[in-house]
Design a protein around this motif. Structure first.
Motif, mmCIF file in Angstrom:
data_model
loop_
_atom_site.group_PDB
_atom_site.id
_atom_site.type_symbol
_atom_site.label_atom_id
_atom_site.label_comp_id
_atom_site.label_asym_id
_atom_site.label_seq_id
_atom_site.Cartn_x
_atom_site.Cartn_y
_atom_site.Cartn_z
ATOM 1 N N TRP A 25 0.863 -1.188 0.000
ATOM 2 C CA TRP A 25 0.000 0.000 0.000
ATOM 3 C C TRP A 25 0.892 1.229 0.000
ATOM 4 O O TRP A 25 1.620 1.486 0.966
ATOM 5 C CB TRP A 25 -0.908 0.013 1.235
ATOM 6 C CG TRP A 25 -1.826 1.202 1.241
ATOM 7 C CD1 TRP A 25 -1.536 2.445 1.730
ATOM 8 C CD2 TRP A 25 -3.153 1.273 0.714
ATOM 9 N NE1 TRP A 25 -2.611 3.281 1.522
ATOM 10 C CE2 TRP A 25 -3.618 2.591 0.906
ATOM 11 C CE3 TRP A 25 -4.007 0.357 0.099
ATOM 12 C CZ2 TRP A 25 -4.894 3.013 0.509
ATOM 13 C CZ3 TRP A 25 -5.266 0.771 -0.296
ATOM 14 C CH2 TRP A 25 -5.698 2.084 -0.086
ATOM 15 N N LEU A 26 0.842 1.990 -1.087
ATOM 16 C CA LEU A 26 1.668 3.191 -1.185
ATOM 17 C C LEU A 26 1.117 4.282 -0.267
ATOM 18 O O LEU A 26 -0.094 4.518 -0.235
ATOM 19 C CB LEU A 26 1.693 3.686 -2.625
ATOM 20 C CG LEU A 26 2.304 2.702 -3.630
ATOM 21 C CD1 LEU A 26 2.157 3.237 -5.055
ATOM 22 C CD2 LEU A 26 3.768 2.434 -3.300
ATOM 23 N N ALA A 27 2.007 4.956 0.441
ATOM 24 C CA ALA A 27 1.565 5.979 1.396
ATOM 25 C C ALA A 27 0.675 7.015 0.713
ATOM 26 O O ALA A 27 -0.369 7.392 1.230
ATOM 27 C CB ALA A 27 2.762 6.649 2.051
ATOM 28 N N GLY A 64 5.774 0.460 0.119
ATOM 29 C CA GLY A 64 4.646 1.051 0.829
ATOM 30 C C GLY A 64 4.739 0.889 2.328
ATOM 31 O O GLY A 64 5.827 0.730 2.892
ATOM 32 N N VAL A 65 3.588 0.918 2.977
ATOM 33 C CA VAL A 65 3.532 0.983 4.437
ATOM 34 C C VAL A 65 2.969 -0.276 5.083
ATOM 35 O O VAL A 65 2.840 -0.345 6.306
ATOM 36 C CB VAL A 65 2.704 2.206 4.893
ATOM 37 C CG1 VAL A 65 3.356 3.500 4.439
ATOM 38 C CG2 VAL A 65 1.253 2.122 4.398
ATOM 39 N N ALA A 66 2.616 -1.268 4.281
ATOM 40 C CA ALA A 66 2.067 -2.490 4.870
ATOM 41 C C ALA A 66 3.162 -3.271 5.607
ATOM 42 O O ALA A 66 4.303 -3.317 5.149
ATOM 43 C CB ALA A 66 1.436 -3.365 3.786
ATOM 44 N N ASP A 67 2.789 -3.878 6.711
ATOM 45 C CA ASP A 67 3.725 -4.698 7.485
ATOM 46 C C ASP A 67 3.722 -6.110 6.900
ATOM 47 O O ASP A 67 3.126 -7.033 7.446
ATOM 48 C CB ASP A 67 3.297 -4.710 8.952
ATOM 49 C CG ASP A 67 4.230 -5.534 9.818
ATOM 50 O OD1 ASP A 67 5.294 -5.977 9.323
ATOM 51 O OD2 ASP A 67 3.887 -5.754 10.999
ATOM 52 N N VAL A 126 0.804 6.698 8.472
ATOM 53 C CA VAL A 126 1.841 5.828 9.030
ATOM 54 C C VAL A 126 3.164 6.592 9.146
ATOM 55 O O VAL A 126 3.597 7.252 8.200
ATOM 56 C CB VAL A 126 2.018 4.582 8.133
ATOM 57 C CG1 VAL A 126 3.214 3.754 8.590
ATOM 58 C CG2 VAL A 126 0.745 3.747 8.129
ATOM 59 N N THR A 186 8.283 3.385 9.222
ATOM 60 C CA THR A 186 7.689 2.239 9.913
ATOM 61 C C THR A 186 6.714 1.531 8.981
ATOM 62 O O THR A 186 6.349 2.049 7.925
ATOM 63 C CB THR A 186 6.944 2.669 11.192
ATOM 64 O OG1 THR A 186 5.743 3.376 10.832
ATOM 65 C CG2 THR A 186 7.814 3.564 12.060
ATOM 66 N N LYS A 187 6.291 0.361 9.399
ATOM 67 C CA LYS A 187 5.334 -0.435 8.622
ATOM 68 C C LYS A 187 4.137 -0.758 9.513
ATOM 69 O O LYS A 187 4.302 -1.020 10.701
ATOM 70 C CB LYS A 187 5.981 -1.733 8.150
ATOM 71 C CG LYS A 187 7.249 -1.540 7.312
ATOM 72 C CD LYS A 187 6.941 -1.061 5.909
ATOM 73 C CE LYS A 187 8.215 -0.999 5.065
ATOM 74 N NZ LYS A 187 7.941 -0.517 3.692
ATOM 75 N N GLY A 188 2.977 -0.803 8.893
ATOM 76 C CA GLY A 188 1.772 -1.064 9.683
ATOM 77 C C GLY A 188 1.444 0.147 10.553
ATOM 78 O O GLY A 188 2.119 1.181 10.495
ATOM 79 N N GLY A 193 -2.412 5.501 4.558
ATOM 80 C CA GLY A 193 -1.017 5.774 4.263
ATOM 81 C C GLY A 193 -0.551 7.128 4.735
ATOM 82 O O GLY A 193 0.433 7.241 5.466
ATOM 83 N N ASP A 194 -1.292 8.173 4.360
ATOM 84 C CA ASP A 194 -0.769 9.505 4.645
ATOM 85 C C ASP A 194 -1.634 10.351 5.579
ATOM 86 O O ASP A 194 -1.132 11.273 6.206
ATOM 87 C CB ASP A 194 -0.484 10.279 3.346
ATOM 88 C CG ASP A 194 -1.646 10.256 2.361
ATOM 89 O OD1 ASP A 194 -2.718 9.719 2.704
ATOM 90 O OD2 ASP A 194 -1.467 10.779 1.245
#
Lengths: 292, 292
Positions: free
Chosen positions: A225-227, A242-245, B125, B129-131, B168-169
């Motif tokens: 998932w792109l920020a 992206g920001v997914a864990d 996020v 970091t992630k998640g 995301g943002d």
């Protein structure tokens, strides 16, 4: 609830369970862009040790058995088929019989391909109703009606919850919890869920639901998932961008019992679809090993 | 979990608790489009018996006390102020002190306006970091640090979970459950949640969470989710034009104890922002009475 990173499969030098969803190459249908044929995609995967492939119905229509055989000859497993028709909502066929007919046809194609799983995207909120409850009930009814046919064809069905931004027209099923509620309600061995990080990364209830899912996880899909995502459909990110864990989610998926393929499905009109498919595949392998 | 329609306030001939979020008129700042001044908006609301107003900070900057007084003279209550700065994520100020300073400034403005509530949109996020877990922790820390200042200013803070497409943002806080988890953790009388149907309509866990929220619901926002929504930010629907179960949600909000204003907040670049503000207000009143 947090993810607890448990013992996981080590992919740092191993992509033997990596699968390609052909959407990642821009829907590789000749004529629709610069796409590759299914045959060329199979060969490109085989050359790179990408052992799994997921096709879309329009790519294999009328030649599912032949493509399935071709993949097996090349040593590539057809992991799944995208997807059953929308069952409800404004994009579904108007008549219930048409939906059921096309659903059975998709099951036939899955069986002909020799694929493991047919993915279900439910469709959105039923026209004339408000909220998702009526639609979810209709989905459950539709699936219950078709499941025996799927079972007799040896096909497993995977309910895929989509991101809540698709709730209006594409998927009244938006959480893993709701998907498992339908699975509990129907209670059949060949009904499970597909977990796509793009759709579920935001859900803090996910670790709990994955544990609840257990062996009912029939598929695991990767992208990111792109920020600053900019398009509802076609702006998915490559893993790591992206920001997914990703690792946290995979850890929970595996702890639940899933040891199958990890399928990369990236819709990306502005970036990855503009690149050479070979480059996309190579980067996909690299990212799978380094960040997933 | 379903909504049970309980006894609800009857708005069919009464819009005395209707509030206008000025975003519905296209952010009515002179110079930014054809917008109205805050003064003109106050008068237009007063004329129509719209008894509540919610401003954005840039509209009242440097004149919060005067605008608050003007509204009171006109018999219009300033229900809230949008909003505290992003606390975390890529759109937040880089230095924590700057975030806290601006947060306190927003609290001052809320108090000067004589508004009930300052809304908090957390930001996305945290970079690197992630998640969402690290980000949610940072949000909780930031709010806990500023809460005493808000309390001494007589300002209540409302955490607003945003739709998961903003994860995301714009908002690492995406469910009512997560918002209440933060409220539970901090446990202060002046910290609660704002429930916006646009952000939460899809959530089948919502009835349970609203019951859990109880008196901690500090705001209730109306618009609608269009089935074929086409823009991440600026394509909200007027009540009745979408698929959200507005009455079901309001019923649960009121059953939890909320009896306050219902604030209409519609970002709609392609439709409502192109219409005459008077027309928008009149339709808003009509829809509030007929479908909410």
């Amino acid at each position: 609830m947090r993810f607890t990173v448990r013992e996981m499969r080590d992919f740092s030098h191993d992509h033997s369970v990596l699968a390609l969803n052909t959407a990642t190459l821009g829907h590789n249908v000749p004529g629709a862009g610069v796409g590759w044929s299914p045959e060329r995609t199979i060969d490109a995967c085989a050359e790179r040790g990408i052992n799994g492939l997921v096709f879309w119905r329009r790519e294999i229509e009328g030649k599912a058995a032949a493509i399935g055989a071709r993949a097996r000859e090349a040593g590539v497993r057809v992991v799944g088929l995208c997807r059953a028709p929308f069952l409800v909502g404004p994009l579904a066929a108007r008549h219930r019989e048409d939906v059921a007919d096309d659903f059975r046809k998709a099951i036939d194609e899955t069986a002909e391909l020799g694929a493991d799983v047919l993915t279900i995207v439910t469709g959105g909120v039923q026209v004339g109703t408000k909220g998702v409850q009526e639609s979810l009930k209709a989905v459950a009814g539709c699936i219950a009606g078709v499941l025996p046919y799927a079972a007799s064809s040896g096909v497993r069905l995977a309910l895929e919850p989509l991101h809540p931004m698709y709730g209006g027209d594409r998927s009244c099923l938006m959480t893993t919890r709701d998907a498992l509620d339908i699975c509990d309600f129907i209670n059949a061995d060949n009904l499970g869920v597909a977990i796509d990080v793009y759709h579920v990364w935001w859900d803090t209830d996910l670790p709990r639901q994955l544990a609840r899912a257990g062996r009912r996880i029939f598929g695991f899909h990767l992208c990111d998932w792109l920020a600053h995502t900019s398009d509802f459909l076609l702006d998915r990110g490559m893993m790591g961008d992206g920001v997914a864990d990703l690792r946290g989610i995979r850890s929970a998926v595996e702890a639940a019992g899933y040891q199958g393929f990890c399928e990369v499905e990236i819709f990306s009109a502005a970036n990855w679809w503009k690149r050479e498919p070979e480059e996309v595949l190579d980067i996909m392998i690299d990212r799978f090993r380094s960040v997933c």
